[in-house]
Enzyme design. Structure first.
Site, PDB file in Angstrom:
ATOM      1  N   GLY A  51      10.164  -9.336   6.985  1.00 19.21           N
ATOM      2  CA  GLY A  51      10.570  -7.820   6.887  1.00 19.21           C
ATOM      3  C   GLY A  51      11.240  -7.562   5.525  1.00 19.21           C
ATOM      4  O   GLY A  51      11.542  -6.411   5.324  1.00 19.21           O
TER       5      GLY A  51
ATOM      6  N   ASN B 153      -6.081  -8.744  -4.253  1.00 25.13           N
ATOM      7  CA  ASN B 153      -4.733  -9.292  -3.452  1.00 25.13           C
ATOM      8  C   ASN B 153      -4.869  -8.643  -1.962  1.00 25.13           C
ATOM      9  O   ASN B 153      -4.080  -7.688  -1.781  1.00 25.13           O
ATOM     10  CB  ASN B 153      -3.742  -8.983  -4.099  1.00 25.13           C
ATOM     11  CG  ASN B 153      -2.336  -9.693  -3.379  1.00 25.13           C
ATOM     12  OD1 ASN B 153      -2.488 -10.310  -2.215  1.00 25.13           O
ATOM     13  ND2 ASN B 153      -1.293  -9.728  -4.252  1.00 25.13           N
TER      14      ASN B 153
ATOM     15  N   VAL C  95       8.237 -11.751  -2.459  1.00 25.71           N
ATOM     16  CA  VAL C  95       9.112 -12.364  -1.416  1.00 25.71           C
ATOM     17  C   VAL C  95       8.555 -13.818  -1.487  1.00 25.71           C
ATOM     18  O   VAL C  95       7.431 -14.229  -1.573  1.00 25.71           O
ATOM     19  CB  VAL C  95       8.897 -11.619  -0.132  1.00 25.71           C
ATOM     20  CG1 VAL C  95       9.650 -12.474   0.865  1.00 25.71           C
ATOM     21  CG2 VAL C  95       9.463 -10.286  -0.254  1.00 25.71           C
TER      22      VAL C  95
ATOM     23  N   GLY D 145       6.881 -12.216   5.907  1.00 27.24           N
ATOM     24  CA  GLY D 145       6.607 -11.747   7.618  1.00 27.24           C
ATOM     25  C   GLY D 145       7.918 -11.327   8.177  1.00 27.24           C
ATOM     26  O   GLY D 145       7.941 -11.146   9.425  1.00 27.24           O
TER      27      GLY D 145
ATOM     28  N   GLU E   8       7.817  -2.705 -11.061  1.00 27.31           N
ATOM     29  CA  GLU E   8       7.069  -3.443 -11.958  1.00 27.31           C
ATOM     30  C   GLU E   8       6.838  -4.688 -11.083  1.00 27.31           C
ATOM     31  O   GLU E   8       5.679  -5.372 -11.296  1.00 27.31           O
ATOM     32  CB  GLU E   8       7.827  -3.665 -12.992  1.00 27.31           C
ATOM     33  CG  GLU E   8       7.413  -5.082 -14.181  1.00 27.31           C
ATOM     34  CD  GLU E   8       6.341  -4.322 -14.742  1.00 27.31           C
ATOM     35  OE1 GLU E   8       5.389  -5.274 -15.419  1.00 27.31           O
ATOM     36  OE2 GLU E   8       5.952  -3.254 -14.881  1.00 27.31           O
TER      37      GLU E   8
ATOM     38  N   TYR F   1       0.521  -2.786   2.042  1.00 29.72           N
ATOM     39  CA  TYR F   1       0.831  -1.329   1.502  1.00 29.72           C
ATOM     40  C   TYR F   1       0.182  -0.202   2.166  1.00 29.72           C
ATOM     41  O   TYR F   1       0.802   0.632   2.204  1.00 29.72           O
ATOM     42  CB  TYR F   1       0.519  -1.287  -0.179  1.00 29.72           C
ATOM     43  CG  TYR F   1       1.384  -2.311  -1.016  1.00 29.72           C
ATOM     44  CD1 TYR F   1       2.657  -2.500  -0.547  1.00 29.72           C
ATOM     45  CD2 TYR F   1       0.818  -2.703  -2.147  1.00 29.72           C
ATOM     46  CE1 TYR F   1       3.344  -3.259  -1.544  1.00 29.72           C
ATOM     47  CE2 TYR F   1       1.556  -3.569  -3.082  1.00 29.72           C
ATOM     48  CZ  TYR F   1       2.676  -4.078  -2.677  1.00 29.72           C
ATOM     49  OH  TYR F   1       3.623  -4.850  -3.556  1.00 29.72           O
TER      50      TYR F   1
ATOM     51  N   GLU G  38      -0.241 -14.617  -8.860  1.00 30.68           N
ATOM     52  CA  GLU G  38      -1.213 -13.643  -9.424  1.00 30.68           C
ATOM     53  C   GLU G  38      -2.036 -14.491 -10.316  1.00 30.68           C
ATOM     54  O   GLU G  38      -2.972 -13.724 -11.297  1.00 30.68           O
ATOM     55  CB  GLU G  38      -0.339 -12.823  -9.983  1.00 30.68           C
ATOM     56  CG  GLU G  38       0.379 -11.864  -8.922  1.00 30.68           C
ATOM     57  CD  GLU G  38       1.017 -10.629  -9.669  1.00 30.68           C
ATOM     58  OE1 GLU G  38       1.227 -10.417 -10.649  1.00 30.68           O
ATOM     59  OE2 GLU G  38       1.330  -9.564  -8.836  1.00 30.68           O
TER      60      GLU G  38
END
Length: 169
Positions: free
Chosen positions: A95, A124, A87, A93, A83, A131, A24
């Site tokens: 799951g 992002n 991954v 990818g 919060e 999402y 980030e």
């Protein structure tokens, strides 16, 4: 496999928090020490909860989700604030992110939480696309407010004395 975190997971959780902060573009902001995380997750009064994603094929612990309860005055019910969801790149990818989110959604349903909310950085795009593929509603009309550092201290210095009718502190 998705499981609840244990105190033994704290070093790995801290490492993944630092990895997430680097992704980030804010690695200097991830300052939480293991002791702080251990107290927040497993102390006498936990402030948050965590799930761990494991995958033996890709190298053990591959992700985590850290969340805490929140409350809506509008609905009069509790909700969940996610919060962190992370991954590791080598496991993306497969799951794991979806499995973590599904486990948290099931926790919401089981506990009667009305809302499941979190933030995502505007730049992002891959994560936003992920999402929205799950049916997430992006609330563009809201802005995140943050007060910290010197401005927080300056405002706190202006606080009136707060009276506790029970006489506690």
């Amino acid at each position: 496999m998705i499981r609840h975190a244990t105190p033994d997971d704290v070093p790995e959780i801290r490492a993944m928090i630092r990895e997430l902060a680097a992704y980030e573009r804010a690695p200097e902001q991830a300052r939480a020490a293991e002791e702080q995380l251990r107290e927040a997750l497993f102390g006498a009064y936990p402030a948050a909860h965590a799930l761990i994603a494991e995958d033996d094929d890709t190298g053990g612990t591959v992700g985590f989700a850290l969340w805490f309860p929140r409350f809506s005055t509008w609905t009069g019910t509790r909700g969940m604030h996610l919060e962190d969801l992370y991954v590791r790149p080598q496991a993306r990818g497969a799951g794991h992110g979806k499995a973590l989110l599904a486990a948290l959604a099931a926790t919401c349903r089981r506990t009667g939480y009305d809302r499941f909310e979190w933030w995502v950085l505007a730049w992002n795009t891959p994560t936003i696309d992920f999402y929205t593929s799950l049916g997430v509603e992006l609330l563009d009309e809201w802005k995140v407010c943050r007060l910290s550092g010197e401005p927080l201290g300056e405002l706190a210095a202006q606080a009136p004395q707060v009276v506790d009718p029970a006489g506690e502190g």
